[in-house]
Enzyme design. Structure first.
Site, mmCIF file in Angstrom:
data_model
loop_
_atom_site.group_PDB
_atom_site.id
_atom_site.type_symbol
_atom_site.label_atom_id
_atom_site.label_comp_id
_atom_site.label_asym_id
_atom_site.label_seq_id
_atom_site.Cartn_x
_atom_site.Cartn_y
_atom_site.Cartn_z
ATOM 1 N N GLY A 122 2.656 13.402 2.710
ATOM 2 C CA GLY A 122 2.272 13.172 3.836
ATOM 3 C C GLY A 122 1.161 12.766 4.501
ATOM 4 N N GLU A 239 0.935 1.443 -4.100
ATOM 5 C CA GLU A 239 2.755 1.553 -3.592
ATOM 6 C C GLU A 239 3.140 0.006 -3.601
ATOM 7 O OE1 GLU A 239 4.715 3.829 0.449
ATOM 8 O OE2 GLU A 239 2.145 3.032 0.675
#
Length: 377
Positions: A122, A239
């Protein structure tokens, strides 16, 4: 920089390769790519298999080099990828391992490794995508809880997630890169609404998430209050740094398949196409070497990937798009068939210059943090 492997690392590779050869033929049939509840069950089942075999902790307990070897060999063997729990295994888990308290690591890491709990991300908001620090989702302190209101978008796998790595603004008066906190949000908390978003390919792995006075324990904050931007940089370094290892291997495999298909259907006679595939082969070889360099640097500096991940992410995103453009050229009219895996991957590749930080953001990072250029005004 050392790109060679030690005897222990080569032994790990050999043992993993033998184990994969034994276990993969026994796996059940993969579910439909659009069946996310089915994919969650399949992906978490594979994660439990890894856990029982002693390979689950490779995502953050092992060295960056062993992590790279694991992803490389898994992709080459055709093993299931992290799938529905990529956020937990590749983003949230490594972040909690690096930044969490002993209690937080004990609470969340083991369930991720066992495949018991799935996470979503989120971060992005309707008005805070590339400019992530402009996020407006508010967390108001109320005793030992935060009361969270706002919305998120492009939340990967929210419809099947148990937890969400959530960025919130805890100090609205602070400069935008400050006053942010990183929370672990239970997705079954009252006040959460999930609305799936349908992609160009027809899939629904993304969603909008609406938060209406959702209560989150203060104990679920990873890092200090208002220090969430620094924690987020740790998340994003994972990431962009090591999460794409398996994808580079997959792209090199697809390139070989494209060459074989071109030979079979006669398009190999096109010299321009042959040069294009040859250049892509060199491109992905260079990206693999860059991956090794990034992993080597991460190992040297304590396990967290550095800004070299932005160099990789920038070039890989465009190379992947070029690969599947070449696939369309090889397929000809068949490239319009949405049932073709290469066609679906081509549609998916369009998101890569946006997801995980747009190419424009990556160029800014390279310019400012690597080249030392002044920030734009």
């Amino acid at each position: 920089m050392d790109l060679s492997y030690t005897a222990q690392e080569e032994d790990f590779r050999a043992r993993l390769r033998d184990w994969l050869a034994d276990v993969l033929p026994e796996l059940p049939e993969r579910p439909d790519p659009l069946d996310w509840p089915g994919r969650r069950a399949y992906d978490t089942g594979w994660q439990r298999t890894l856990y029982d075999a002693g390979y689950a902790d490779v995502h953050w307990e092992a060295s960056p080099t062993l992590r790279m070897i694991f992803l490389e060999e898994s992709e080459r063997a055709g093993a299931p990828y992290v799938g529905a729990n990529f956020v937990g295994l590749l983003h949230a888990g490594p972040t909690i391992a690096a930044e969490g308290t002993p209690e937080q690591r004990a609470r969340w890491l083991e369930p991720i490794l066992r495949g018991d709990e799935v996470w979503c991300q989120g971060f992005s908001e309707p008005d805070a995508g590339s400019d992530l620090a402009a996020l407006r989702t508010r967390a108001r302190r109320d005793g030992d809880h935060y009361v969270v209101s706002g919305s998120k978008v492009w939340t990967s796998h929210a419809e099947v997630a148990d937890w969400c790595e959530l960025l919130v603004r805890t100090d609205p008066e602070a400069p935008k890169h400050r006053g942010i906190s990183w929370l672990a949000l239970p997705m079954d908390a009252p006040g959460i609404t999930v609305r799936p978003l349908r992609t160009l390919a027809g899939s629904t792995e993304f969603a909008e998430v609406f938060l209406d006075e959702v209560r989150v324990p203060v104990a679920n904050r990873v890092g200090a209050e208002d220090d969430g931007w620094r924690v987020t940089m740790v998340t994003l370094s994972f990431e962009r740094g090591t999460a794409f290892v398996g994808e580079v291997v997959a792209c090199r495999r697809v390139l070989g398949e494209l060459a074989r298909e071109a030979r079979a259907n006669g398009r190999w006679d096109d010299a321009v196409l042959r040069r294009r595939l040859g250049r892509l082969g060199a491109e992905f070889q260079a990206l693999w070497r860059l991956t090794q360099w990034n992993v080597s640097e991460a190992q040297r500096t304590g396990g967290v990937p550095g800004v070299g991940g932005s160099v990789f992410k920038l070039r890989y995103s465009h190379a992947r798009q070029e690969l599947y453009d070449a696939a369309a050229e090889v397929l000809g009219d068949a490239a319009l068939d949405l049932e073709s895996p290469w066609t679906r991957e081509r549609l998916s590749s369009l998101s890569y210059t946006i997801a995980a930080g747009t190419s424009q953001i990556q160029r800014n990072i390279v310019a400012e943090r690597i080249l030392g250029l002044p920030k734009g005004r």
